[in-house]
Every structure is written in C-alpha cells, then in structure tokens.
Enzyme design. Structure first.
Site, PDB file in Angstrom:
ATOM      1  N   LYS A 140       0.813  -1.235   0.030  1.00 32.88           N
ATOM      2  CA  LYS A 140       0.010  -0.028   0.020  1.00 32.88           C
ATOM      3  C   LYS A 140       0.942   1.274   0.155  1.00 32.88           C
ATOM      4  CE  LYS A 140      -3.626  -2.740   0.318  1.00 32.88           C
ATOM      5  NZ  LYS A 140      -2.952  -4.098  -0.036  1.00 32.88           N
TER       6      LYS A 140
HETATM    7  C1  LIG Z   1      -9.205  -4.582  -1.243  1.00 34.48           C
HETATM    8  C2  LIG Z   1      -8.455  -5.307  -0.203  1.00 34.48           C
HETATM    9  N1  LIG Z   1      -9.118  -5.330   0.856  1.00 34.48           N
HETATM   10  C3  LIG Z   1      -8.332  -5.937   1.997  1.00 34.48           C
HETATM   11  C4  LIG Z   1      -7.168  -6.123   1.824  1.00 34.48           C
HETATM   12  C5  LIG Z   1      -6.544  -6.699   3.170  1.00 34.48           C
HETATM   13  O1  LIG Z   1      -5.685  -5.922   4.000  1.00 34.48           O
HETATM   14  P1  LIG Z   1      -4.610  -6.453   5.002  1.00 34.48           P
HETATM   15  O2  LIG Z   1      -3.487  -6.926   4.252  1.00 34.48           O
HETATM   16  O3  LIG Z   1      -4.144  -5.088   5.503  1.00 34.48           O
HETATM   17  O4  LIG Z   1      -5.384  -7.192   5.710  1.00 34.48           O
HETATM   18  C6  LIG Z   1      -6.427  -5.968   0.741  1.00 34.48           C
HETATM   19  C7  LIG Z   1      -5.002  -6.297   0.886  1.00 34.48           C
HETATM   20  O5  LIG Z   1      -4.442  -6.709  -0.073  1.00 34.48           O
HETATM   21  C8  LIG Z   1      -7.017  -5.479  -0.270  1.00 34.48           C
HETATM   22  O6  LIG Z   1      -6.443  -5.204  -1.277  1.00 34.48           O
END
Ligand SMILES: Cc1ncc(COP(=O)(O)O)c(C=O)c1O
Length: 388
Positions: free
Chosen positions: A180
């Site tokens: 990110k």
């Molecule tokens: C659209 C989306 N939602 C949720 C997530 C989950 O994020 P995290 O890895 O911080 O749990 C991601 C991570 O790639 C994502 O791209």
C-alpha cells in the site's frame, strides 16, 4: 530487477521506531494515538482507530454493526479474499456481485438485483485506489436500509466528488501492508463519523475492554483491570508500528503525488499500446494509485477467448520477468478460489467481468523511487508487443 512496489523508508523511519523501544512502552499507546490523529486529519474522516490489518479492521466493523448468522452482505466478485472472509468470520454469507470491467469496481446495476430480505449491508471496494460509484451504492443502501462498510484498503489518496474514500459509508477500513502507499509492516485503520461505533470498535480491538491499557496505566487505580462486557479480539497495533505510521504520514502527500505523477506518465507513454487498457479515471474521481493495473486486451476479451488470452498474458509477464521487470495480476476473484467455489457452488461464468479481470489484469511497477529511466524500460519492454 524492477520490483512491483517498494516502501519508501529513510532515516526518519529508523529514528521513529527507536523512540517507543527506548521508552519501554511498545504496545498500543501514544504513537498509535498520534498516528490515528494524523490519519484522521489527513483524510478528514473523523474518528480513526488503528488495528493490526485492514482485514481485522473490517472484521471489527462488521462485529460492531452486529452482523450475524443468517444475514447476507454484498461484496464485489473481484477483490482480495479478505473482503469476503470477514463476513464468514461472523457466520454470515457473502453474496458476490460482478464488477464493471472499466473501473474494476462493483457494478451498481448488478448490485441492486442482489438485495434480498436477508441483506444486512454492502462492502464496496475502492480497488487499486479508485473509489466505487458511491452515489449509487449509497442511494441503494439508503433505499434498502443497509449499512455500508467501505473496503478502502487501497484507497489512501482516492477521492470521489471531492471527498476522501471512506467518507460515504458507516465505516471504512484502510490497509498499511507494504504493497500500500504508506506502510507500518502490517497494519490497518478503521474510520467512522459515529462516536458510538468508534467507541465500540476501540473496545472490540482490545478484547472488549471498556478502557485501554494505556489509559489505565496513565490514570489512577492502574491496578484495577477494565470491565469486559462485549466479546472482543486482540487487534491492537503496536506503538512501534504507530511510530512508523507517524513517520509515513510525514511522507504521505509526497508519496501520493509521486505515484500520481508516474501514473500520468504511464498513461502518456502507453497511449499507443492499444492492446493494453490503462486504468480508467472517470470524471469526478481522483485515483489514489495504490497500483497501476492494466487489462491485457489483445482482442476484445470475453468468456470465449479468455483462456487463450490468459495464456498469452502469462507468457508476456514471464518475458517481462526474464527482462528484470516484475508485474503481478491485479488481484483475484474470490468466486474462483477453492473455499468459496466449493462452499457456495459458484461458477465463474456467472461473474464474467470479475473472471476476465482475474485472468487478464497486469499491474505494472509503481512506487515513488521508480526512476523515469526505469519506467521507460518497462514501457520499452511492453512496446515489443503483446506476444512473448
Ligand atoms: C481490497 C483489499 N481489501 C483488503 C485487503 C487486506 O488488507 P490487509 O492485508 O491489511 O489485511 C487488501 C490487501 O491487499 C485489499 O487489497
């Protein structure tokens, strides 16, 4: 090798993580609180509470909204699997909705047809940093009295009609995974305009405690444990991550503007490459460019030719890899993943655009340290043509 992504760290981040270690307080404390304050100020999103990831942030949002077994939640069929998993954690049922292939976001027309008496809410995803069509999502949610949790994992710096991603639904969740724009290693943030939901989510992330350890240690009678009236979790971010997050907030505006500049440069340089569809940015939207995701469209993609196009796309990606250029598929379609396919008997043919996106997307390298010369070499490699 030109990687797909690279966090932007410097001596400031090194110094920042030292501070909580030197202080001896490394669990959720003043640096997490400062990170939350600065995130809220930067985005204008009201209450912000940090968590261990976007996944756990989204999960506590659903728990706070009371999602329960027997209820349904509508999610896009092309998104990271965690968007659906958090619904399963509550014993509820994800209902998948096809996407708009131009934006990779939930298709608002298909969405309206999926509402049933069991529908409790919608989780629109602002995929790759581009907001979903929130006017239409919110109009439907209001008409049907559904809650909305925005999956804004990718959406720092994404705007829709002048408002930052996360400003539309009841709650939004952001990710600070290293893919990110800003990162705390792992990490997430849940935002809301509701003081009541904020209070509940802060308790849920902390085993259901009525006051945080930090507040308890600061106040009198620190020897007394908190009350625990709700079933909570341990979703607390550490202060080491909080300090890293503060240092990243100092860079956020620069990181986002560099990503946008490089994305515009890709748009220009790739204009002549007609078989590669570059990211759409409809009027009224500001793309956050968490990723620069194109569609491999050597021919007009359809369920008929997708297998052949997919094989060609993979050969192209393998050629780029051999040339030292990392690419990735944009994300996946959970409908095609074993757990969901088997549990719900899903067929990809019912979600054609999600399946085409799963099979044909190509994310190109994008990060602030990417030099123009490196970007030129990515474009030169693509200019050799769609076939490996
Ligand atoms: C659209 C989306 N939602 C949720 C997530 C989950 O994020 P995290 O890895 O911080 O749990 C991601 C991570 O790639 C994502 O791209």
């Amino acid at each position: 090798m030109i990687p797909i992504s690279k966090p932007l760290f410097g001596p400031e981040e090194l110094r920042a993580v030292q501070a909580p270690i030197e202080s001896g307080w490394v669990v959720q404390g003043r640096y997490v609180a400062e990170f939350e304050r600065r995130f809220s100020e930067f985005t204008g999103l009201g209450f912000a509470a940090a968590a261990t990831s976007c996944t756990t942030a989204t999960h506590m949002a659903l728990a706070a909204l009371g999602l329960a077994r027997g209820q349904e939640v509508i999610v896009p069929a092309f998104t990271w699997v965690s968007t659906a998993n958090v619904i399963e954690y509550q014993g509820a049922t994800p209902v998948f909705c096809d996407i708009d292939l131009a934006t990779f976001n939930i298709d608002p027309i298909a969405l309206a047809a999926l509402v049933t008496p069991r529908t409790a809410g919608i989780i629109p995803v602002h995929l790759f940093g581009l907001c979903a069509d929130m006017d239409r999502v919110m109009a439907l949610a209001r008409a049907e009295q559904l809650w909305v949790v925005e999956d804004a994992a990718c959406a720092l710096g994404g705007f829709y009609r002048g408002k930052h991603a996360g400003a539309f639904g009841d709650v939004a969740a952001f990710s600070f995974h290293p893919r990110k724009s800003i990162t705390t290693g792992e990490g997430g943030m849940v935002t809301t305009a509701s003081a009541e939901l904020d209070r509940l989510m802060r308790s849920l992330r902390d085993h259901g405690a009525s006051r945080s350890d930090h507040a308890r240690h600061q106040g009198s009678a620190a020897f007394m444990l908190s009350e625990y009236d709700v079933l909570g979790y341990n979703y607390r971010m550490t202060d080491i991550q909080g300090a890293l997050g503060c240092a990243q907030m100092d860079r956020a505006a620069f990181i986002l503007s560099e990503r946008a500049r490089l994305a515009r440069r890709y748009d220009e340089l790739l204009r002549g490459i007609t078989w590669l569809r570059t990211p759409a940015v409809p009027a009224g939207y500001v793309h956050g460019y968490q990723a620069y995701v194109c569609l491999y469209a050597r021919e007009e993609p359809s369920l008929r030719n997708v297998a052949a196009l997919h094989a060609r796309r993979n050969r192209l990606m393998a050629r780029l890899e051999a040339q030292g250029i990392a690419t990735r598929q944009g994300t996946h379609a959970p409908i095609a993943l074993g757990y969901y396919r088997n549990k719900y008997g899903l067929r990809v043919e019912a979600f054609p655009n999600a399946w085409l996106a799963d099979q044909l997307t190509i994310a190109l390298p994008l990060y602030p340290q990417l030099s123009e010369a490196e970007q030129d070499s990515v474009v030169a490699a693509l200019s050799a043509g769609p076939d490996a």
